[in-house]
Design an enzyme around this catalytic site. Structure first.
Site, mmCIF file in Angstrom:
data_model
loop_
_atom_site.group_PDB
_atom_site.id
_atom_site.type_symbol
_atom_site.label_atom_id
_atom_site.label_comp_id
_atom_site.label_asym_id
_atom_site.label_seq_id
_atom_site.Cartn_x
_atom_site.Cartn_y
_atom_site.Cartn_z
ATOM 1 N N LYS A 30 0.501 21.214 -0.255
ATOM 2 C CA LYS A 30 0.024 20.043 -0.988
ATOM 3 C C LYS A 30 -1.334 19.652 -0.422
ATOM 4 O O LYS A 30 -1.784 20.204 0.576
ATOM 5 C CB LYS A 30 1.006 18.872 -0.886
ATOM 6 C CG LYS A 30 1.411 18.506 0.542
ATOM 7 C CD LYS A 30 2.494 17.433 0.542
ATOM 8 C CE LYS A 30 3.822 17.988 0.118
ATOM 9 N NZ LYS A 30 4.476 17.200 -0.933
ATOM 10 N N ARG A 31 -1.981 18.702 -1.085
ATOM 11 C CA ARG A 31 -3.265 18.215 -0.601
ATOM 12 C C ARG A 31 -3.121 17.755 0.850
ATOM 13 O O ARG A 31 -2.127 17.133 1.219
ATOM 14 C CB ARG A 31 -3.711 17.053 -1.495
ATOM 15 C CG ARG A 31 -5.015 16.394 -1.131
ATOM 16 C CD ARG A 31 -5.463 15.493 -2.276
ATOM 17 N NE ARG A 31 -4.395 14.634 -2.773
ATOM 18 C CZ ARG A 31 -4.223 13.376 -2.392
ATOM 19 N NH1 ARG A 31 -5.022 12.835 -1.481
ATOM 20 N NH2 ARG A 31 -3.249 12.649 -2.915
ATOM 21 N N LYS A 59 9.683 21.087 -8.012
ATOM 22 C CA LYS A 59 9.563 22.534 -8.238
ATOM 23 C C LYS A 59 10.353 23.308 -7.188
ATOM 24 O O LYS A 59 11.045 24.287 -7.511
ATOM 25 C CB LYS A 59 8.086 22.942 -8.201
ATOM 26 C CG LYS A 59 7.261 22.342 -9.324
ATOM 27 C CD LYS A 59 5.765 22.447 -9.037
ATOM 28 C CE LYS A 59 4.977 21.593 -10.005
ATOM 29 N NZ LYS A 59 3.578 21.393 -9.590
ATOM 30 N N THR A 74 5.505 16.128 -7.372
ATOM 31 C CA THR A 74 6.112 17.067 -8.320
ATOM 32 C C THR A 74 6.425 18.383 -7.614
ATOM 33 O O THR A 74 7.294 19.128 -8.065
ATOM 34 C CB THR A 74 5.203 17.331 -9.532
ATOM 35 O OG1 THR A 74 3.901 17.710 -9.085
ATOM 36 C CG2 THR A 74 5.114 16.093 -10.409
ATOM 37 N N LYS A 90 0.663 12.472 4.009
ATOM 38 C CA LYS A 90 1.590 13.566 3.700
ATOM 39 C C LYS A 90 2.128 14.221 4.976
ATOM 40 O O LYS A 90 3.068 14.995 4.933
ATOM 41 C CB LYS A 90 0.925 14.583 2.790
ATOM 42 C CG LYS A 90 0.577 13.996 1.411
ATOM 43 C CD LYS A 90 -0.119 15.009 0.521
ATOM 44 C CE LYS A 90 -0.558 14.405 -0.798
ATOM 45 N NZ LYS A 90 0.564 14.123 -1.708
ATOM 46 N N HIS A 143 -0.775 6.201 -10.126
ATOM 47 C CA HIS A 143 -0.307 7.335 -9.334
ATOM 48 C C HIS A 143 -0.383 7.105 -7.828
ATOM 49 O O HIS A 143 -0.151 8.042 -7.067
ATOM 50 C CB HIS A 143 -1.137 8.578 -9.655
ATOM 51 C CG HIS A 143 -0.783 9.243 -10.944
ATOM 52 N ND1 HIS A 143 0.335 10.034 -11.099
ATOM 53 C CD2 HIS A 143 -1.391 9.217 -12.153
ATOM 54 C CE1 HIS A 143 0.382 10.486 -12.350
ATOM 55 N NE2 HIS A 143 -0.646 9.999 -13.008
#
Length: 807
Positions: A540-541, A652, A648, A546, A359
């Site tokens: 998100k985290r 969504k 993911t 990110k 991952h």
């Protein structure tokens, strides 16, 4: 003889449902309706629904046994399942009926749903993917078990104090969990430490510490209740409950030590591993989960079969990332030490049973354990790991000298998982290529064909049908029923995107979701938002790759432009952030604080507040995602190219009709291909360009000097514009961008800003925006987790779906 159909057991009248709810209220909760609290009603409805799940659950188990079917066992440290009540109601087809029945009883179903705590069993995408996969396995009829840990307190509950993240324990188990069945008869002893004895060629591990893993089962029901699988979570108990002798001598703390050790194992998800003690606890947790699962799997196999050399015929074990990678050595230990098998045979069986999902491309996320720690906590496993490494080196004499499972006094868990598996999969097309080329290039050359791709997916039942009833109803009205478990049918919407009436209805559904979110944001954060504004969401985290920081810097740049030219024609935006930072991740926690500091200034600015608001609801989780995602107009998927495995959340958002602004990273690549380049706001360096950019020593400084807006923003932050009480607060963040900037915030900043202007221009044309948003929904069927699970079943697990009439 006609097979019994468990689905028929699910049909019931409103009168029957009402009677069952009232029966549980009286006999399970001990309450009458006039004195029942919201909690009592929620529990009564939950137990009623659980009763409806048991028939298909039992039927699926009996059929699997009767037909001697191969089972899949999914090992994961996280299962971010969220709330179960409404999810179960939707999958059983009882959502509307329950709403009607409760309405007659004077109870709000939506209030019951909101009263249920999120199960604190995960943190981010890894755990939510596991939850989606469990639901899809049940939907397509793949016999399976999920194995995890029953964390008492999960990761942590996040709140903000003075803008800072403050961590507190989650309390989801303070009240009864109505969805689980305790299995006290299913218990396994798990050992740690001790020493290894070799008696006449028979090796035996004598643990110095032991705990007992006890099982807690939650049924996972698929769409329309046709199949159900089991999520088995392990809780830890002491082998010796209490030292009465020590207690009677007054040494009360020491008397309780065995219980304290055991509870620690299943108390917190991802303990802070910046200390030796934290690392030891994390390794113990991973072994605790894995050993309990493998002992359970072997016990189940031996109940009906005696020849363990046939284990792979009926067992497929999927390791969700490197956390359960100790499964290879543990399965070999059980086969060799407990069942007298030779090493080569045990290794061959292990490789045919195990598969590994990678991952991450982040080196720090591929776990490495010091050999001293591994040898101390799991001495027998350290021996087996070295044996596996020696076998691999002998078997592949051309293996480069720098490659190995044990190198530089460390055990490389990614390499271990690779060598002990028959398949290794990435989770997006780009990610899989990078796994081959940059993560395991030497092992890929030695084992051609072992690495394959299985692009992630999300369940459309929860993430569209349940989370977005307004849009779901429109889809059903437009293309008919049946799309929930056949997401490819969403393409039928394309024929309607030129229809002004359809687009008006599509926009009305989005507007309804935004209006609900506006009320929730006001209650949650105090921020007042206009539903006509663009809802721009990044949840998100919190991690530097990110790039929540780049999003924030660009937001500050927009704010600065608005202040300098207050008479401009600006598109109103509500910037919404969400996510937690790991407790020991200093830079991420600084980014959180900066977001909150900027929000305080921007939201109070009378010049700009009609155009720009910033909201950061704390403690982002599945239930909050279900509110935010359907209301989003713009999805921020802006990670540095080459760093996000898949994502993911991106799926969504697009499924719910949000347009994406993003880089060519992870599954963004495939999403853009599917929805069309014209319906995706692309910017930034590619993975190859990013790697070359880092080779230029002054890449950050040169990018900043070429961008006056970025210079202005960094100057404002550095001089304390958003932290006047502590002007130096963010010097570390600013210094890092100027002098290091590994994640290339500065290098992509201007391209990101230009893409945001494209976003503004399109949002100013509502009909064009609605058409492109609708096309996103219509073209996202590929990203169903049902498709992903069918891929795993065919390419990795060699399992046929029990619901297929030809299987």
């Amino acid at each position: 003889m006609t097979k019994h159909d468990p689905v028929a057991d699910l049909a019931l009248s409103s009168e029957t449902l009402e009677a069952e709810i009232l029966r549980h209220l009286k006999f399970t909760l001990g309450k009458d309706p006039s004195h029942a609290a919201l909690y009592d009603w929620r529990m009564a409805v939950s137990y009623t629904l659980r009763d409806r799940v048991v028939a298909p659950w039992f039927a699926a188990t009996r059929r699997t046994w009767a037909e001697d079917r191969k089972r899949v066992y999914y090992l994961s440290m996280e299962f971010l399942i969220g709330r179960i009540l409404q999810d179960a109601a939707v999958n059983l087809g009882l959502n509307d009926l329950i709403d009607d029945v409760l309405g007659r009883l004077g109870v709000s179903f939506s209030e019951l749903v909101e009263d249920e705590p999120d199960a604190a069993l995960g943190n981010g995408g890894l755990g939510r993917l596991a939850a989606c996969y469990m639901e899809s396995m049940a939907t397509v009829g793949c016999p399976g078990y999920g194995y995890g840990i029953r964390y008492e307190h999960g990761l942590f509950r996040q709140r903000f104090e003075g803008g800072r993240q403050v961590e507190a324990p989650e309390d989801w188990l303070n009240t009864r969990n109505p969805w689980e069945f305790d299995r006290p008869e299913v218990a396994y002893e798990i050992g740690f430490k001790g020493h290894v004895e070799d008696r006449e060629g028979r090796v035996r591990w004598i643990p110095g510490e032991t705990v007992v893993a006890t099982a807690h089962d939650t049924p996972v029901i698929g769409w329309r209740g046709r199949w159900a699988n089991t999520l088995r979570l392990w809780g830890a108990k002491p082998t010796t409950l209490f030292d009465l002798g020590r207690f009677n001598r007054g040494d009360y703390a020491a008397a309780a030590e065995p219980e304290a050790l055991a509870r620690t194992l299943s108390r917190v998800l991802y303990p802070d591993d910046t200390t030796y003690q934290g690392k030891e606890l994390r390794l113990k947790q991973e072994f605790f989960l894995t050993s309990a699962a493998l002992q359970d799997i072997i016990r189940r196999f031996l109940d009906t079969h005696k020849d363990l050399t046939k284990l792979a015929d009926l067992v497929a074990v999927q390791m969700n990332d490197t956390h359960p990678a100790i499964a290879g050595p543990e399965l070999i230990r059980l086969l060799c030490d407990e069942h007298a098998m030779d090493f080569d045979t045990a290794l061959s069986i292990t490789q045919r049973v195990l598969a590994y999902t990678n991952h991450t491309l982040m080196p720090e996320a591929l776990e490495r354990w010091a050999t001293y720690l591994m040898g101390s906590v799991l001495p027998r496993h350290m021996q087996i790991i070295e044996h596996i490494d020696s076998w691999h080196r002998r078997t592949f004499p051309n293996r480069p000298h720098w490659v190995g499972i044990v190198k530089h006094h460390e055990v490389r868990m990614g390499d271990l998982a690779f060598v002990t598996s028959h398949k290794v999969n990435g989770v997006s097309a780009l990610h899989t290529d990078l796994v081959k080329e940059t993560l395991f290039p030497e092992l890929n050359a030695l084992h051609p064909g072992r690495i394959i791709n299985q692009t992630n997916g999300v369940t459309p039942r929860r993430w569209l049908r349940m989370a977005n009833p307004a849009l779901s109803s429109l889809i059903t009205e437009t293309i008919g029923e049946g799309w929930e478990d056949d997401a490819d049918r969403l393409t039928e919407l394309e024929a309607h995107v030129a229809d002004a009436g359809f687009l008006d209805a599509f926009g009305a559904a989005k507007r309804a979701n935004k209006e609900r979110l506006v009320a929730w944001l006001k209650d949650e954060t105090g921020v007042s938002a206009d539903p006509a504004a663009m809802f721009d969401v990044q949840v998100k985290r919190i991690h530097e790759y990110k790039r929540q920081l780049m999003n924030l810097l660009q937001t500050v740049a927009d704010w600065h432009v608005m202040r300098e030219a207050p008479n401009g024609n600006y598109v109103p935006r509500v910037k919404i952030f969400g996510g937690k930072a790991a407790p020991g991740y200093y830079a991420a926690k600084q980014i959180i604080r900066l977001i909150n500091d900027v929000a305080r200034v921007v939201n109070e600015d009378p010049v700009t507040r009609d155009w720009l608001k910033i909201a950061y609801p704390p403690n982002y989780n599945v239930s909050k995602a279900e509110k935010l995602i359907p209301a989003a107009d713009l999805s921020e998927q802006i990670s540095t190219a080459g760093k996000e495995a898949s994502g993911t959340g991106n799926m969504k958002f697009a499924l719910n009709g949000a347009l994406t602004i993003g880089t060519l990273d992870g599954a963004n690549v495939e999403i853009r291909e599917r929805v069309g380049a014209e319906n995706f706001f692309l910017f930034g360096l590619t993975a190859e360009e990013a790697a070359r950019r880092r080779e230029f020593q002054d890449h950050a400084r040169s990018a900043i000097l070429a961008s006056q807006p970025l210079q202005d923003v960094l100057q404002m932050i550095a001089e304390g514009r958003f932290s006047p009480e502590e002007p130096n607060r963010y010097h570390d963040l600013v210094h890092n961008i100027w002098n290091s900037d590994y994640f290339l915030v500065a290098s992509d900043f201007d391209a990101y800003s230009a893409a945001q202007r494209e976003v503004d221009a399109l949002y100013a044309r509502p009909a064009d925006w609605a058409r492109r948003a609708a096309l996103n929904t219509a073209r996202m069927g590929f990203f169903s987790s049902d498709r992903a699970i069918r891929g795993y079943m065919k390419d990795i697990w060699s399992v046929k779906p029990a619901l297929d009439p030809e299987a």
